[in-house]
Scaffold this motif. Sequence first.
Motif, PDB file in Angstrom:
ATOM      1  N   THR A  24       1.498  11.547   8.518  1.00  0.00           N
ATOM      2  CA  THR A  24       0.534  12.260   7.695  1.00  0.00           C
ATOM      3  C   THR A  24       1.035  13.653   7.386  1.00  0.00           C
ATOM      4  N   SER A  29      -3.425  13.430   4.424  1.00  0.00           N
ATOM      5  CA  SER A  29      -3.107  12.198   3.713  1.00  0.00           C
ATOM      6  C   SER A  29      -1.748  11.674   4.174  1.00  0.00           C
ATOM      7  N   HIS A  30      -1.574  10.380   4.079  1.00  0.00           N
ATOM      8  CA  HIS A  30      -0.330   9.730   4.468  1.00  0.00           C
ATOM      9  C   HIS A  30       0.673   9.863   3.332  1.00  0.00           C
ATOM     10  N   GLN A  49      -4.602   0.945   3.704  1.00  0.00           N
ATOM     11  CA  GLN A  49      -5.965   0.801   4.200  1.00  0.00           C
ATOM     12  C   GLN A  49      -6.936   1.332   3.146  1.00  0.00           C
ATOM     13  N   PRO A  50      -8.012   0.607   2.846  1.00  0.00           N
ATOM     14  CA  PRO A  50      -9.001   1.148   1.911  1.00  0.00           C
ATOM     15  C   PRO A  50      -9.673   2.376   2.515  1.00  0.00           C
ATOM     16  N   GLY A  51      -9.988   3.349   1.663  1.00  0.00           N
ATOM     17  CA  GLY A  51     -10.670   4.552   2.112  1.00  0.00           C
ATOM     18  C   GLY A  51      -9.766   5.604   2.733  1.00  0.00           C
ATOM     19  N   THR A  52      -8.474   5.327   2.839  1.00  0.00           N
ATOM     20  CA  THR A  52      -7.511   6.274   3.409  1.00  0.00           C
ATOM     21  C   THR A  52      -6.799   7.016   2.288  1.00  0.00           C
ATOM     22  N   ALA A  53      -6.614   8.316   2.438  1.00  0.00           N
ATOM     23  CA  ALA A  53      -5.933   9.126   1.427  1.00  0.00           C
ATOM     24  C   ALA A  53      -4.420   8.987   1.581  1.00  0.00           C
ATOM     25  N   TYR A  54      -3.738   8.754   0.457  1.00  0.00           N
ATOM     26  CA  TYR A  54      -2.279   8.642   0.429  1.00  0.00           C
ATOM     27  C   TYR A  54      -1.729   9.638  -0.580  1.00  0.00           C
ATOM     28  N   GLN A  55      -0.616  10.255  -0.232  1.00  0.00           N
ATOM     29  CA  GLN A  55       0.098  11.185  -1.115  1.00  0.00           C
ATOM     30  C   GLN A  55       1.416  10.507  -1.493  1.00  0.00           C
ATOM     31  N   SER A 106      -2.036  11.704  -5.621  1.00  0.00           N
ATOM     32  CA  SER A 106      -2.943  11.417  -4.504  1.00  0.00           C
ATOM     33  C   SER A 106      -3.833  10.239  -4.872  1.00  0.00           C
ATOM     34  N   THR A 108      -6.698   7.253  -3.100  1.00  0.00           N
ATOM     35  CA  THR A 108      -7.452   6.600  -2.037  1.00  0.00           C
ATOM     36  C   THR A 108      -7.857   5.242  -2.583  1.00  0.00           C
TER      37      THR A 108
END
Length: 140
Positions: A24, A29-30, A49-55, A106, A108
């Motif tokens: 992270t 965010s990941h 994963q749903p609902g997880t923030a990714y960059q 970004s 999610t």
Amino acid sequence: MKRSLACVLLLILALVIVGCGSSTSTSGSHKIDVTLSEFKIETSVSTFQPGTAYQFSVTNTGKTDHEFMIMPSSEGAMNGMPMGDMDKMALATIDTIHPGETKTLSVTFPSFSAGTQPEFVCYLPGHYEAGMKQDVHISK
């Protein structure tokens, strides 16, 4: 003396735990690395994963312009569809990424029903058909 030693050991333990962080970023965010080239999309991760923030850090290592789109499900070549319509369907888009350029995005992911999984794509003319697509899996 014992109290000082205990404090030092606790400090060392805390530093070790902080130093062993995950993938992270400081924003929580990941970070996901994406590489675009002729004519493929490669990612460091393809299950999310749903609902997880990714960059997403998207780099064009190729010799031609590319784009990066996250489509809600495999839509195929979509020949003849105007780009504006494709952009409206996309979960996320980075328009033009020039050779050697890196752009970030970004995202999610929402939950997806069985049988519908998103796809990373480049829909510049002929790129999708040449193989610029990557299946993505959203865990339940």
